[in-house]
Design a protein around this motif. Structure first.
Motif, short mmCIF file in Angstrom:
data_model
loop_
_atom_site.label_atom_id
_atom_site.label_comp_id
_atom_site.label_asym_id
_atom_site.label_seq_id
_atom_site.Cartn_x
_atom_site.Cartn_y
_atom_site.Cartn_z
N LEU A 86 0.81 -1.21 0.00
CA LEU A 86 0.00 0.00 0.00
C LEU A 86 0.85 1.27 0.00
CD1 LEU A 86 -2.73 1.43 0.22
CD2 LEU A 86 -2.69 0.97 2.69
N LEU A 87 1.86 1.33 0.85
CA LEU A 87 2.68 2.54 0.94
C LEU A 87 3.40 2.83 -0.36
CD1 LEU A 87 4.21 2.10 4.52
CD2 LEU A 87 2.40 3.65 3.82
N ARG A 88 3.93 1.79 -0.98
CA ARG A 88 4.63 1.96 -2.26
C ARG A 88 3.68 2.49 -3.33
NH1 ARG A 88 7.31 -3.25 -5.09
NH2 ARG A 88 7.88 -3.63 -2.93
N THR A 89 2.48 1.94 -3.37
CA THR A 89 1.54 2.34 -4.41
C THR A 89 1.04 3.76 -4.20
OG1 THR A 89 0.90 0.01 -4.58
CG2 THR A 89 -0.52 1.61 -5.68
N VAL A 90 0.85 4.16 -2.96
CA VAL A 90 0.46 5.54 -2.67
C VAL A 90 1.56 6.50 -3.13
CG1 VAL A 90 0.04 7.20 -0.80
CG2 VAL A 90 -1.13 4.99 -0.81
N GLU A 91 2.81 6.12 -2.96
CA GLU A 91 3.91 6.95 -3.46
C GLU A 91 3.82 7.11 -4.97
OE1 GLU A 91 8.80 6.96 -3.93
OE2 GLU A 91 7.83 5.37 -2.79
N TYR A 92 3.51 6.02 -5.70
CA TYR A 92 3.33 6.13 -7.15
C TYR A 92 2.21 7.13 -7.48
CZ TYR A 92 5.74 1.55 -7.19
OH TYR A 92 6.62 0.51 -7.01
N ALA A 93 1.12 7.04 -6.73
CA ALA A 93 -0.02 7.92 -7.00
C ALA A 93 0.36 9.39 -6.81
CB ALA A 93 -1.19 7.55 -6.08
N HIS A 94 1.19 9.68 -5.81
CA HIS A 94 1.63 11.05 -5.58
C HIS A 94 2.58 11.53 -6.67
CE1 HIS A 94 -0.46 11.55 -1.88
NE2 HIS A 94 0.28 10.71 -1.18
N ARG A 95 3.47 10.64 -7.13
CA ARG A 95 4.47 11.04 -8.11
C ARG A 95 3.96 10.97 -9.55
NH1 ARG A 95 10.21 8.38 -6.66
NH2 ARG A 95 10.75 9.71 -8.45
N LEU A 96 2.89 10.20 -9.76
CA LEU A 96 2.30 10.07 -11.10
C LEU A 96 0.81 10.40 -11.00
CD1 LEU A 96 3.96 6.66 -12.03
CD2 LEU A 96 4.57 8.88 -13.00
N PRO A 97 0.47 11.68 -10.99
CA PRO A 97 -0.94 12.07 -10.79
C PRO A 97 -1.90 11.48 -11.82
CG PRO A 97 0.51 13.97 -10.59
CD PRO A 97 1.35 12.85 -11.11
N GLY A 98 -1.38 11.12 -13.00
CA GLY A 98 -2.25 10.57 -14.04
C GLY A 98 -2.38 9.06 -14.02
#
Length: 203
Positions: free
Chosen positions: A129-141
């Motif tokens: 979960l933490l890793r994927t949330v980081e992706y969401a923050h760094r890749l808004p699209g």
């Protein structure tokens, strides 16, 4: 669709047409599955999708941009794929390298004109979960297929804390598709008991 028609090993697996009919008669409006082979199998799928008025999405399991490119070319050739559900099979790729791979895959999807949604799944690039949330923050699209059962099990979430809820909501805002399962915090999927619905007459 694999195994449809088999009940406790007592029946042979249904034919492809029987599977399509069963899915439509159960009230579903689409199928998510594997991509059929070119030729007679693909022709049969086209005919059955039309006959039962079903939408269609497929699953892909690439490790690289090149593998996804090859898959999207085949999906485009098939001609009626609404979206591709992508499990990126790089569970130990993290940080900048993971972000770049996901960004490149998103650009490839846009160029191909076929949506590719990254699934949240253990054993893939969205391992936790933490890793994927980081992706969401760094890749808004970024666009996701959500299967939260994997995170519920990995975090042994018998209840969802406020902190976990905030993280899950971050991913939901990027969600395009949902795999709905019921987890008990220790198993990804448990059986849902059949519930008898009573008809209560009006007084």
């Amino acid at each position: 669709m694999s195994g449809l028609g088999v009940q406790n090993g007592t029946r042979n697996e249904s034919s492809m047409e029987e599977k399509f009919r069963s899915i439509a008669e159960a009230g579903y409006d689409g199928i998510n599955g594997m991509q059929p082979e070119e030729g007679k199998e693909a022709d049969q799928w086209h005919r059955l999708l039309d006959q039962y008025n079903l939408s269609y999405s497929v699953n892909a399991y690439p490790k690289t941009v090149e593998e996804l490119d090859d898959f999207l070319c085949k999906a485009k050739s098939f001609g009626r794929v609404d979206f591709v559900n992508v499990q990126v099979m790089r569970p130990f790729l993290v940080g900048d390298q993971a972000v770049k791979l996901l960004a490149d895959m998103a650009e490839l999807s846009r160029s191909a004109g076929i949506p590719a949604y990254i699934e949240t799944h253990r054993g893939t690039i969205t391992q936790d979960l933490l890793r994927t949330v980081e992706y969401a923050h760094r890749l808004p699209g970024i666009e996701l297929t959500i299967d939260f059962s994997h995170y519920v099990v990995a975090g042994e979430m018998r209840t969802v804390s406020d902190e976990a809820e905030e993280l899950l909501q971050t991913l939901l805002s990027r969600t395009k598709s949902i795999h709905a399962r019921v987890s008990n915090g220790e198993q990804v999927q448990i059986d849902i008991p059949m519930v008898t619905i009573l008809s209560i007459p009006k007084s």
